[in-house]
Design a protein around this motif. Structure first.
Motif, short mmCIF file in Angstrom:
data_model
loop_
_atom_site.label_atom_id
_atom_site.label_comp_id
_atom_site.label_asym_id
_atom_site.label_seq_id
_atom_site.Cartn_x
_atom_site.Cartn_y
_atom_site.Cartn_z
N ILE A 78 -4.70 1.59 4.13
CA ILE A 78 -5.76 0.74 3.62
C ILE A 78 -6.40 -0.03 4.76
O ILE A 78 -5.78 -0.31 5.79
CB ILE A 78 -5.27 -0.26 2.55
CG1 ILE A 78 -4.24 -1.22 3.16
CG2 ILE A 78 -4.70 0.46 1.35
CD1 ILE A 78 -3.98 -2.43 2.28
N SER A 134 -2.19 1.42 -4.32
CA SER A 134 -1.34 0.29 -3.92
C SER A 134 -0.62 -0.28 -5.13
O SER A 134 -1.00 -0.05 -6.28
CB SER A 134 -2.18 -0.80 -3.24
OG SER A 134 -3.18 -1.29 -4.13
N PRO A 140 0.83 -1.22 0.00
CA PRO A 140 0.00 0.00 0.00
C PRO A 140 0.86 1.26 0.00
O PRO A 140 1.88 1.33 0.69
CB PRO A 140 -0.80 -0.12 1.30
CG PRO A 140 0.07 -0.95 2.20
CD PRO A 140 0.81 -1.91 1.31
N ARG A 171 -7.64 4.65 -2.35
CA ARG A 171 -6.65 3.62 -2.03
C ARG A 171 -5.68 3.49 -3.20
O ARG A 171 -6.09 3.26 -4.33
CB ARG A 171 -7.33 2.28 -1.76
CG ARG A 171 -6.35 1.18 -1.33
CD ARG A 171 -6.11 0.16 -2.43
NE ARG A 171 -7.26 -0.68 -2.65
CZ ARG A 171 -7.31 -1.62 -3.60
NH1 ARG A 171 -6.29 -1.80 -4.42
NH2 ARG A 171 -8.40 -2.35 -3.76
#
Length: 395
Positions: free
Chosen positions: A263, A314, A259, A312
């Motif tokens: 997260i 990642s 990440p 998010r």
């Protein structure tokens, strides 16, 4: 005039999954709706039905499709969001019975596809070799674990910001607050990926390869030359339950998940610890504090709609032990099998080997850095950036 509507027919669910990369952009931008098909309904009927639906606010028809796609309970993300009342958290310890009922048909479908793909590879390879390799892999420590790393020594996020043309210190978790910024950043990355790729390659050779070899002793490792980059903004959906072998990946590939933003909850990734255990648990963590590795080719994992208020971001990428890479054969020519497009031609995997020096062992890559292609996924699948950037600027 532009194109207002495209209707495409899939032979079955497997065909739809196989063609996912071609529809990845409309799916991720919410402009894709899947409609059940049966003998009494023609493509013409479908188009006429869509055209005849009332549109009270005079918005373009595609906007109405977005609303319907996002609320369609046949989509895993939408079904989970509805079952949890759009909660930012997903209960998994234990999974409530009502939520489990919603998940069950999607999990069963993913399990069936995984089993069919594995059996096809078993037939192509030969049962004796396949069983030996899979048993060795499953008994190793590669199945699941995690570690932290020094972000000062390996500034992956800073390098990604530079390659995306974003200012130093940009808060990626707030990327959605600026209209079109995500698409512009990803477009810039496709033009100038080298800064980030150099940083990633150094991190993989210095950190990930030694870590992998400490869990499974080997002298040669194949690794994904450029990582998948996931940017999932609030209310966006990534992908439902699946095991990567059902998309053609090698059964012994190990997923590394890193990440770049915090997260957890509905923005995270959920996985099982062993194939078929279905002991769903989330990956929770933050940049530098967590790199998760797990057997993503044979263990089912999934995401849902991001119902948090943060984007998010990642990275995920795959490593395979050299001997295992060669021992198992693609099962694409057998019933239920999938083409391993990742191994069938060069460009997706680099290979590194361990060298012993006076100061200890080091891992060195064979050859130069590889140019990422569509097999890495979005944004490398985009063919017309002008259209994407225009759409994102218009909202």
């Amino acid at each position: 005039r532009g194109i207002d509507l495209v209707v495409h027919g899939f032979a079955n669910d497997t065909d739809a999954e196989r063609q996912y990369e071609f529809f990845e952009i409309p799916i991720k931008t919410g402009k894709f709706q899947r409609i059940k098909y049966y003998e009494g309904l023609s493509t013409t009927d479908i188009i006429e039905k869509i055209r005849s639906e009332p549109d009270s606010d005079d918005a373009p028809q595609i906007v109405k499709s977005v609303t319907k796609a996002n609320s369609n309970p046949q989509w895993f993300g939408a079904a989970i969001a509805a079952a949890t009342d759009n909660s930012a958290t997903i209960p998994t310890d234990p999974v409530p019975f009502t939520l489990r009922q919603v998940m069950e048909p999607h999990i069963r479908k993913a399990t069936s596809r995984r089993d069919l793909a594995l059996e096809a590879i078993r037939q192509a390879t030969g049962s004796s070799t396949f069983d030996k390799v899979l048993s060795q892999f499953k008994s190793s420590s590669l199945m699941e674990g995690d570690f932290a790393f020094d972000t000062g020594a390996y500034p992956l996020r800073d390098a990604l910001l530079r390659s995306m043309g974003l200012p130093e210190g940009t808060d990626l978790s707030r990327l959605h607050e600026n209209l079109g910024r995500k698409d512009n950043a990803l477009y810039t990355l496709t033009i100038q990926p080298t800064c980030f790729q150099n940083s990633f390659d150094k991190f993989l050779l210095d950190v990930c390869a030694p870590h992998f070899a400490s869990l499974f002793d080997c002298e040669e490792i194949y690794y994904q030359a450029f990582p998948c980059i996931r940017m999932v903004q609030p209310d966006e959906f990534s992908i439902g339950p699946h095991a990567d072998v059902a998309y053609g990946h090698h059964p012994c590939s190990v997923n590394y998940y890193l990440p770049l933003t915090p997260i957890g909850g509905a923005s995270g990734l959920f996985l099982e610890s062993r194939p078929g255990s279905e002991d769903w648990h989330p990956i929770n963590g933050d940049y530098g504090r967590l790199v998760k590795h797990f057997a993503g080719a044979i263990c089912t994992h999934w995401t849902t709609e991001n119902k948090t208020d943060k984007t998010r971001v990642s990275l995920d990428f795959r490593l395979i032990a050299g001997p295992m890479f060669h021992e198992l054969v693609c099962g694409g020519s057998h019933s239920g099998g999938q083409r391993d497009v990742y191994r069938e031609k060069e460009g997706y995997y680099s290979v590194c080997r361990r060298e012993n020096t006076q100061d200890g062992s080091v891992w060195r890559r064979d050859g130069s850095l590889l140019v990422p292609d569509a097999r890495v996924g979005f944004p490398w699948t985009v063919r017309n950036w002008d259209k994407i950037l225009q759409k994102s600027s218009e909202g």
